[in-house]
Design a protein around this motif. Structure first.
Motif, PDB file in Angstrom:
ATOM      1  N   LYS A   1       0.848  -1.198   0.000  1.00 14.80           N
ATOM      2  CA  LYS A   1       0.000   0.000   0.000  1.00 14.80           C
ATOM      3  C   LYS A   1       0.885   1.250   0.000  1.00 14.80           C
ATOM      4  CE  LYS A   1      -2.516  -1.652   3.447  1.00 14.80           C
ATOM      5  NZ  LYS A   1      -3.475  -1.686   4.546  1.00 14.80           N
ATOM      6  N   HIS A   2       0.514   2.189  -0.837  1.00 17.21           N
ATOM      7  CA  HIS A   2       1.303   3.426  -0.885  1.00 17.21           C
ATOM      8  C   HIS A   2       0.443   4.631  -0.614  1.00 17.21           C
ATOM      9  CE1 HIS A   2       5.150   1.889  -2.030  1.00 17.21           C
ATOM     10  NE2 HIS A   2       4.585   1.095  -2.914  1.00 17.21           N
ATOM     11  N   MET A   3       1.091   5.681  -0.176  1.00 21.02           N
ATOM     12  CA  MET A   3       0.368   6.932   0.076  1.00 21.02           C
ATOM     13  C   MET A   3      -0.125   7.509  -1.239  1.00 21.02           C
ATOM     14  SD  MET A   3       2.884   8.540   2.959  1.00 21.02           S
ATOM     15  CE  MET A   3       2.231  10.190   3.075  1.00 21.02           C
TER      16      MET A   3
ATOM     17  N   SER B   1      -1.934  13.138  -0.937  1.00 23.04           N
ATOM     18  CA  SER B   1      -1.445  13.250   0.438  1.00 23.04           C
ATOM     19  C   SER B   1       0.016  13.675   0.458  1.00 23.04           C
ATOM     20  CB  SER B   1      -1.583  11.906   1.150  1.00 23.04           C
ATOM     21  OG  SER B   1      -2.874  11.389   0.974  1.00 23.04           O
TER      22      SER B   1
ATOM     23  N   ARG C   1       2.335  21.682   2.953  1.00 20.92           N
ATOM     24  CA  ARG C   1       2.245  22.160   4.333  1.00 20.92           C
ATOM     25  C   ARG C   1       3.630  22.458   4.899  1.00 20.92           C
ATOM     26  NH1 ARG C   1      -2.160  20.849   7.328  1.00 20.92           N
ATOM     27  NH2 ARG C   1      -4.040  21.308   6.155  1.00 20.92           N
TER      28      ARG C   1
ATOM     29  N   LEU D   1       1.376  19.440  10.164  1.00 24.50           N
ATOM     30  CA  LEU D   1      -0.030  19.028  10.124  1.00 24.50           C
ATOM     31  C   LEU D   1      -0.719  19.320  11.458  1.00 24.50           C
ATOM     32  CD1 LEU D   1       0.294  15.556   8.346  1.00 24.50           C
ATOM     33  CD2 LEU D   1      -0.099  17.777   7.298  1.00 24.50           C
TER      34      LEU D   1
ATOM     35  N   GLU E   1      -5.128  15.894  11.640  1.00 21.33           N
ATOM     36  CA  GLU E   1      -4.431  15.353  10.459  1.00 21.33           C
ATOM     37  C   GLU E   1      -3.363  14.346  10.883  1.00 21.33           C
ATOM     38  OE1 GLU E   1      -4.911  19.169   7.422  1.00 21.33           O
ATOM     39  OE2 GLU E   1      -3.247  19.103   8.845  1.00 21.33           O
TER      40      GLU E   1
ATOM     41  N   ILE F   1      -2.884  10.096  10.018  1.00 19.89           N
ATOM     42  CA  ILE F   1      -1.695   9.636   9.290  1.00 19.89           C
ATOM     43  C   ILE F   1      -1.679   8.123   8.958  1.00 19.89           C
ATOM     44  CG2 ILE F   1       0.792   9.198   9.706  1.00 19.89           C
ATOM     45  CD1 ILE F   1       0.378  11.759   8.196  1.00 19.89           C
ATOM     46  N   PRO F   2      -2.019   7.233   9.929  1.00 25.16           N
ATOM     47  CA  PRO F   2      -1.985   5.804   9.553  1.00 25.16           C
ATOM     48  C   PRO F   2      -2.903   5.481   8.371  1.00 25.16           C
ATOM     49  CG  PRO F   2      -2.082   6.033  11.923  1.00 25.16           C
ATOM     50  CD  PRO F   2      -2.303   7.413  11.366  1.00 25.16           C
TER      51      PRO F   2
ATOM     52  N   VAL G   1      -3.674   7.622   5.965  1.00 22.15           N
ATOM     53  CA  VAL G   1      -3.017   8.210   4.791  1.00 22.15           C
ATOM     54  C   VAL G   1      -1.910   7.272   4.298  1.00 22.15           C
ATOM     55  CG1 VAL G   1      -1.566  10.124   4.039  1.00 22.15           C
ATOM     56  CG2 VAL G   1      -3.610  10.572   5.414  1.00 22.15           C
ATOM     57  N   ILE G   2      -1.174   6.705   5.247  1.00 20.87           N
ATOM     58  CA  ILE G   2      -0.115   5.752   4.882  1.00 20.87           C
ATOM     59  C   ILE G   2      -0.729   4.531   4.196  1.00 20.87           C
ATOM     60  CG2 ILE G   2       1.594   4.132   5.843  1.00 20.87           C
ATOM     61  CD1 ILE G   2       2.237   6.359   7.917  1.00 20.87           C
ATOM     62  N   ALA G   3      -1.941   4.174   4.638  1.00 21.07           N
ATOM     63  CA  ALA G   3      -2.620   3.008   4.055  1.00 21.07           C
ATOM     64  C   ALA G   3      -3.207   3.298   2.676  1.00 21.07           C
ATOM     65  CB  ALA G   3      -3.718   2.534   4.996  1.00 21.07           C
ATOM     66  N   GLY G   4      -3.035   4.541   2.196  1.00 25.74           N
ATOM     67  CA  GLY G   4      -3.488   4.861   0.840  1.00 25.74           C
ATOM     68  C   GLY G   4      -4.829   5.570   0.782  1.00 25.74           C
ATOM     69  N   LYS G   5      -5.320   5.984   1.961  1.00 23.32           N
ATOM     70  CA  LYS G   5      -6.554   6.775   1.951  1.00 23.32           C
ATOM     71  C   LYS G   5      -6.199   8.250   1.813  1.00 23.32           C
ATOM     72  CE  LYS G   5      -9.776   3.917   4.557  1.00 23.32           C
ATOM     73  NZ  LYS G   5      -9.070   2.642   4.713  1.00 23.32           N
ATOM     74  N   THR G   6      -7.204   9.062   1.437  1.00 20.62           N
ATOM     75  CA  THR G   6      -6.942  10.497   1.353  1.00 20.62           C
ATOM     76  C   THR G   6      -6.985  11.090   2.757  1.00 20.62           C
ATOM     77  OG1 THR G   6      -9.269  11.056   1.148  1.00 20.62           O
ATOM     78  CG2 THR G   6      -8.067  10.651  -0.898  1.00 20.62           C
ATOM     79  N   PHE G   7      -6.462  12.292   2.910  1.00 20.48           N
ATOM     80  CA  PHE G   7      -6.521  12.970   4.208  1.00 20.48           C
ATOM     81  C   PHE G   7      -7.973  13.143   4.624  1.00 20.48           C
ATOM     82  CE2 PHE G   7      -2.043  14.174   4.210  1.00 20.48           C
ATOM     83  CZ  PHE G   7      -1.787  14.165   5.572  1.00 20.48           C
TER      84      PHE G   7
ATOM     85  N   GLU H   1     -10.596  11.278   3.955  1.00 21.53           N
ATOM     86  CA  GLU H   1     -11.142  10.019   4.492  1.00 21.53           C
ATOM     87  C   GLU H   1     -10.567   9.736   5.873  1.00 21.53           C
ATOM     88  OE1 GLU H   1     -11.681   7.649   0.224  1.00 21.53           O
ATOM     89  OE2 GLU H   1      -9.737   7.650   1.245  1.00 21.53           O
TER      90      GLU H   1
ATOM     91  N   ARG I   1      -4.284   8.155  17.540  1.00 20.95           N
ATOM     92  CA  ARG I   1      -3.598   7.787  16.303  1.00 20.95           C
ATOM     93  C   ARG I   1      -3.382   6.268  16.235  1.00 20.95           C
ATOM     94  NH1 ARG I   1       2.248  10.346  15.358  1.00 20.95           N
ATOM     95  NH2 ARG I   1       2.758   8.892  17.028  1.00 20.95           N
TER      96      ARG I   1
END
Lengths: 429, 252
Positions: free
Chosen positions: A22-24, A28, A35, B106, B110, B114-115, B117-123, B125, B162
């Motif tokens: 899985k990638h960012m 993001s 930021r 952030l 936000e 982060i976890p 976002v790392i998993a590929g979701k948008t900020f 979500e 988090r």
């Protein structure tokens, strides 16, 4: 997977099942980069400022370079259309003239549209006590038209159908007229020496070399390049009638297809003539400006190296300050590529904003300078000129350069950041 | 997965670890074995330098053991690649370090996201999930502040939020109260305790503070890289709670 493509099949065949990682999301990555730039205001301002000043100076200089070049070429070609080739017999080893036969040969060269001729004879003008040596040119009306001469006192059409002459102001002065205009309507005498090569041999006995032909001055011709030129113009027909001139030493050849100009020129040169074209001048101008551009590129490279070093310094400092951030991101599951992307895109964001500001700023300043100079020159009665030009290719080159700058300056810090181990963050201070 | 496998959450077997420093081998862990059952709140205690943190890092998948295996949810963690472990941590393990470490640029919410976002979701979500958790830890009003503006106790609450973001099966905590004062530490522990009970999350926590022993259901004691005792907590939380209430009543 439904959208299995051929590359995926090949990849699977040779490298096996890809590990599902899985990638960012890019959004993001960009947000974090943005930021980070936004929070370190002073540092970002200075770095982006450095890049934008660098790009701005280059844009400013290049837009002036291209603009002045375009302006000079515009001015040079305004009175000398590029499709006209000037032909002369300046080749002393092989004396050739544009007589009926030669003209026909030239007309038969493919892509030649028209041939216009000018003959010149040497001699002495006399007006009472005053006398001076001067050349009398006899030109066809087409030649006269293509020469774009500036005539005063008589219209082009009236002169074309006349048997009088027009003289330069300096010649009028030497012939004793206080003002050039005073000479209009006066008759002057011309003692001519006509070269045998351009006259009709059969008729020679009648009137070649006759002294004391009288010509009426009908107007003034202003030389555009030399204020004190001494010569007079008559129509070719006049020289033919009075001196049996049947050939010219100079010609203007109109080319139908500008792409074939070199071919046509070499064919004319085969006949023993020397050819000249405004294209030669344009080539000279272009080669001069390409030297100017090389100098500008050297300057630009020096300026950009300084900006690039500044950028790299910022990114390295930013990396050092964010070691723990990178560590915790990795501890929470971020991959090396995520971290690499974060840093590289931050660098690209910096170079991109710097580049955009620089490009617009440099162009804006150049345009402003142009407007200011036009405003001043208007006050002195000089016509306005546009000397700022940013070619599309330059804009593309700058965009490419910005991306390269971002990647090259970001590469080293991004690689270093991506190698930081998660435990870096967790080893307590 | 069968019920029996479900029952054992973490299985640590024969873990040895040594570091090479200046050509010399320095042993840290001398063969550690234990199992943690689902829903347990295990405290790993022991003096400084006994190898607690190293063991925790090995279980969390950051530091490779010299020998032995770590089996989490039926997966032998160290038989996989680095990226696999990164994904696995992100999916299954919540982590609360001693110092929480934030992405400085952030906001609090936000950072909680982060976890995800790392998993590929948008900020966006991630923040939607984070909003529920920030409420759970009682930090909603601080959502849009910068994390470093918060007090140590507040920061650890945010770190807890988090760690819980992606609904982990386990939470690993490395002295989360180490930098907190007595009161803030106590509050965080109570919160952790409640969440552990409410969501049936297995917790493995390193601590120095004997006052916090009461929160664990089991205490593993380590000395010099070995387990010296491993037992259910005699003074379990419910008993302690009753005692606390008694003390409070006495005071009143």
């Amino acid at each position: 997977m439904k959208n299995f493509n051929i590359f995926e099949k090949i990849r699977l065949r040779f490298f096996g099942q890809r590990e599902k990682v899985k990638h960012m999301k890019m959004s993001s990555v960009l947000l974090i980069g943005y930021r980070n730039i936004a929070i370190n205001r002073t540092r970002s301002f200075l770095t982006i400022g450095g890049v934008s000043i660098g790009i701005g100076i280059i844009t400013f200089l290049i837009s002036l370079g291209f603009g002045v070049q375009a302006m000079v070429i515009r001015e040079v070609t305004k009175n000398n259309p590029t499709e006209i080739v000037d032909v002369s017999n300046e080749n002393l080893e092989n004396f050739v003239v544009l007589d009926g036969e030669t003209i026909n040969k030239i007309k038969n060269i493919p892509d030649v549209k028209n041939v216009e001729v000018s003959a010149n004879i040497g001699g002495k003008f006399l007006n009472g006590e005053a006398q001076t040596d001067a050349i009398l040119y006899g030109m066809t009306s087409g030649y006269l038209k293509l020469s774009n001469v500036n005539i005063e006192g008589i219209s082009f059409e009236n002169f074309s159908s006349s048997d009088g002459i027009i003289v330069t102001p300096k010649l009028a002065a030497l012939l004793g007229f206080e003002k050039a205009q005073d000479s209009i309507g006066k008759e002057v005498e011309y003692d001519a020496v006509v070269a045998k090569e351009i006259t009709d041999v059969n008729a020679q006995a009648d009137n070649n070399g006759q002294a004391g032909k009288k010509f009426k001055i009908l107007g003034i011709v202003n030389d555009q390049s030399k204020a004190d030129a001494i010569y007079a113009y008559a129509m070719f027909e006049t020289l033919k009638r009075d001196y049996n001139v049947i050939a010219g030493q100079r010609g203007k050849i109109e080319i139908g297809n500008i792409a074939k100009i070199d071919l046509v020129r070499s064919q004319i040169e085969q006949l023993g003539f020397v050819t000249e074209s405004v294209v030669d001048t344009v080539t000279d101008i272009n080669s001069f400006f390409s030297i100017v551009r090389i100098v500008l590129i050297i300057f630009g490279t020096i300026i950009m190296s300084i900006s690039a070093m500044g950028m790299m310094n910022t990114l390295s400092v930013s990396l050092l300050q964010r070691t723990k951030e990178v560590g915790i991101l990795k501890a929470l599951g971020a991959k090396r590529t995520d971290i690499f992307k974060m840093f590289i895109f931050e660098a690209i964001l910096i170079s991109f904003s710097g580049g955009a500001i620089g490009l617009l700023g440099g162009y804006g300043v150049a345009k402003g300078l142009n407007a200011l100079i036009n405003l001043i020159s208007k006050r002195y009665g000089i016509s306005a000129a546009d000397f700022v030009l940013v070619p599309n290719a330059f804009v593309l080159a700058i965009v490419a350069f910005i991306v390269v700058l971002g990647i090259s300056t970001g590469l080293f810090p991004a690689r270093r950041a991506s190698k930081i181990h998660a435990l870096e963050a967790l080893r307590y201070e | 997965m069968s019920d029996i496998q479900n029952e054992i959450a973490i299985k640590v077997k024969g873990i040895k670890k040594h570091f090479i420093v200046g050509g010399r081998e320095i042993p840290i862990l001398h063969g550690v074995d234990f199992e943690i059952k689902k829903g347990e709140f295990v405290l790993l205690v022991g003096p400084s330098g006994c190898g607690k943190s190293t063991l925790l890092h090995i279980i969390y998948g950051l530091e490779a053991p010299t020998e032995g295996t770590v089996d989490i949810g039926g997966e032998d963690e160290w038989s996989h690649t680095k990226n696999w472990r990164a994904n696995f941590r992100n999916d299954n393990i919540g982590f609360i370090p001693q110092q929480p470490f934030w992405i400085k640029s952030l906001t609090v919410i936000e950072n909680i996201a982060i976890p995800a976002v790392i998993a590929g979701k948008t900020f966006h979500e991630g923040i939607q999930i984070a909003a529920k958790l920030i409420e759970l830890v009682g930090m909603s009003e601080w959502s849009n502040h910068r994390p470093y503006d918060l007090s140590g106790g507040q920061q650890q609450r945010v770190a807890l939020a988090r760690s819980l973001l992606l609904d982990p099966k386990f939470v690993i905590a490395d002295e989360p109260t180490g930098n907190l004062d007595q009161k803030a530490g106590e509050q965080l522990m109570e919160l952790l305790q409640n969440i552990s009970q409410q969501f049936q999350i297995t917790i493995l926590m390193v601590t120095h503070n004997m006052d916090q022993y009461k929160f664990g259901t089991r205490i593993i004691q380590m000395v010099d890289g070995k387990i010296t005792s491993d037992a259910a907590n005699k003074h379990n939380y419910r008993a302690m709670k009753a005692e606390i209430n008694l003390t409070k009543n006495e005071k009143q």
